[in-house]
Design an enzyme around this catalytic site. Structure first.
Site, short mmCIF file in Angstrom:
data_model
loop_
_atom_site.label_atom_id
_atom_site.label_comp_id
_atom_site.label_asym_id
_atom_site.label_seq_id
_atom_site.Cartn_x
_atom_site.Cartn_y
_atom_site.Cartn_z
CE LYS A 185 -1.86 2.99 2.06
NZ LYS A 185 -1.49 4.51 1.48
N GLY A 238 7.00 5.19 7.96
CA GLY A 238 6.12 6.62 8.05
C GLY A 238 6.24 7.28 9.32
CB SER A 239 4.07 9.63 11.01
OG SER A 239 2.81 8.77 11.13
CD GLU A 241 2.97 11.08 15.04
OE1 GLU A 241 3.29 10.73 14.07
OE2 GLU A 241 3.73 11.69 16.09
N GLY A 243 2.91 4.34 13.01
CA GLY A 243 3.55 3.41 13.39
C GLY A 243 3.04 2.47 14.73
CD GLU A 260 13.70 1.12 9.12
OE1 GLU A 260 13.97 2.11 9.56
OE2 GLU A 260 14.24 0.19 8.85
CB CYS A 294 13.13 8.88 8.01
SG CYS A 294 13.92 7.92 6.92
#
Ligand code: NAD
Length: 489
Positions: A185, A238-239, A241, A243, A260, A294
């Site tokens: 996705k 991703g973020s 939150e 995660g 990550e 990141c």
């Protein structure tokens, strides 16, 4: 949109998902716009998928893994296909780079570099596919004990928008190398190159269901994938939150995950550093991908004895930096990904709790509706200030003075994150001492390597996540160990 199609030999991906080797619209028929950050214009559409599409993709991956054509390939055959995909990416690198720049907004020179790295992921992991061996373990007399390394089965992959092609390679290639069937996705804000590369994989004869791609919103399609009881492992980038949400979903399904997440990575400049080598790298932390990386080295720690000198040099370099349309060779800093990201970064800049040291600019003539932000340096920052603690994910540097080695280590480790660190010093003993003291996943000495480094295990601790991608470490994450104990008498 017409101009773009003309300049590329690649046709723009249509609003379709790849499920079981077939390109299909979302089951609901829903679509969503893709906006280019360069000028804010809609230039394509993607499928706005939901749980029904994720269900179909997971089922197709399961079929491919259990008895399908994918499961029948040997490791060497899987590897060969992946290397051919790597070559196909390189043959089409310019068109893919143009597509990436249009979709993500990054400068075309960076997009070109990204395509080389993406191809390298498929080359590296294609080459590794038949080189991950099991072991024979010495045990009691009369026993043969073997440790086998097996694929998980169906792996889910949720990736962000900042490096759409690279993240596809980084996450999916090692999973394929180990023989997993994958469901990806990608991010709704930028996913065109992932779709284009998947199209190449189909043309090259990847068996149906080995790679499935379902586009759509995070909280709908992403959440459905994370929650799906039919996946055996999930890899998320991703973020922090989101995660946490992914980890909770994984826990409910009793499966493993890699996360990550973000970072606020320190670059520590000691008073004996080679400033000529360090300076361009320090500035690049905010220029590369507009700071939307990141692992960007966005906290610069400078020893007090050289603080004013380094700040002066940084300021001079920085004031010449301007954000501009990124689809030409001279552009160094492009727009941010979206109106939302632009407003988030501007809020950090407007509300910064430290003095503004320097500000770049937005170049005259930059398209009015693009998402441009003038880069900024803040300092001297209190190490505990918000601007020195929180991830901005934009072209913003925070400069922090320090006294000595002990002070530098304490400040460098003093955030919730721990992804990457850089140490700039000529003192060999200090290099070792400080590198060992860093609480993070990667340390660079007299250099900095955000992005690339396909061979180098990468990942974080604490709020930066857990698990490792890149290198052979990723092959271990995307496989599980089975021990077979044979009492042969
Ligand atoms: P995000 O977490 O919102 O989105 C990342 C992906 O997760 C997207 O594909 C999104 O659609 C999906 N998603 C969103 N909500 C979801 C949900 N409830 N369930 C399942 N999937 C969901 O991140 P973002 O805002 O797009 O990206 C910025 C953040 O990502 C920054 O904090 C940055 O540091 C981090 N990031 C980290 C890395 C890394 O390698 N560590 C790389 C890129 C970005």
């Amino acid at each position: 949109m017409k101009d773009f199609v003309k300049m590329s030999n690649l046709s723009l991906p249509e609003p379709l998902n790849l499920i079981g080797g077939e390109w299909k619209p979302a089951a609901s028929g829903a679509e969503m716009d893709v906006i280019s950050p360069i000028d804010g214009e809609v230039f394509a559409r993607i499928a706005d998928s939901d749980k029904a599409d994720i269900d179909a993709a997971v089922a197709a991956a399961r079929d491919a893994f259990e008895g399908g054509a994918w499961s029948e390939l040997t490791a060497a055959e899987r590897g060969r296909l992946m290397i051919r995909l790597s070559e196909r990416i390189l043959e089409n690198a310019e068109d893919l780079a143009q597509l990436e720049t249009r979709d993500n907004g990054k400068p075309i020179t960076q997009a070109r570099a990204d395509m080389k790295v993406t191809a390298r992921y498929f080359e590296y992991y294609g080459g590794a596919a038949d080189k991950v061996h099991g072991e024979v373990i010495p045990f009691q007399r009369g026993y043969n004990v073997e440790m086998h390394r097996e694929p998980h089965g169906v792996t889910g992959h949720i990736i962000p928008w900042n490096y759409p092609a690279q993240m596809f390679g980084r996450s999916v290639a090692p999973a394929l190398a180990m023989g997993n069937a994958t469901v990806l996705k990608p991010a709704e804000d930028a996913c065109m190159t992932a779709l284009a590369i998947a199209r190449m994989a189909c043309d090259l004869g990847f068996p149906p269901g080995a790679i499935n791609i379902v586009t759509g919103r995070g909280e709908v399609a992403g959440q459905a994938l994370a929650d799906h009881p039919g996946i055996d492992f999930i890899s998320f980038t991703g973020s922090p939150e989101v995660g946490q949400i992914i980890q909770q979903s994984a826990a409910r399904n009793f499966i493993g995950c890699t996360l990550e997440l973000g970072g606020k990575s320190p670059q520590i400049v000691f008073d004996d550093a080679d400033l000529g080598a360090a300076l361009p790298v320090l500035v690049n932390a905010v220029i590369q991908n507009g700071g939307q990386t990141c692992s960007a080295g966005t906290r610069v720690l400078i020893q007090r004895g050289i603080f004013d000198e380094v700040c002066g040099l940084l300021k001079a370099q920085f004031e010449g930096v301007s954000a501009e349309a990124s689809d030409h060779d001279d552009a160094k800093l492009g727009p941010l990904i979206s109106a939302k990201q632009k407003s988030r970064v501007e809020t950090y800049i407007d509300e910064a709790d430290a003095p503004l040291m320097a500000r770049g600019r937005i170049k005259d003539g930059a398209p009015e509706n693009g998402f441009y932000v003038a880069p900024a340096i803040f300092g001297p920052c209190d190490p505990k200030s918000k601007i020195a603690q929180e991830e901005v994910f934009g072209p913003v540097l925070s400069i922090i003075p320090f006294d000595d080695e002990k002070d530098a280590i304490s400040i460098a480790n003093g955030t919730e994150y721990g992804l990457v660190a850089a140490i700039w010093t000529r003192d060999g003993g200090r290099q070792q001492r400080v590198a060992k003291a860093m609480r993070c996943g990667q340390v660079f000495i007299n250099g900095y390597g955000a992005g690339g480094g396909v061979e180098l295990p990468f990942g974080g601790v604490r709020k930066s996540g857990h698990g490792r991608e890149k290198g052979f470490a990723a092959l271990h994450e995307f496989s599980t160990i089975k021990t077979i104990v044979n009492n042969h008498g």
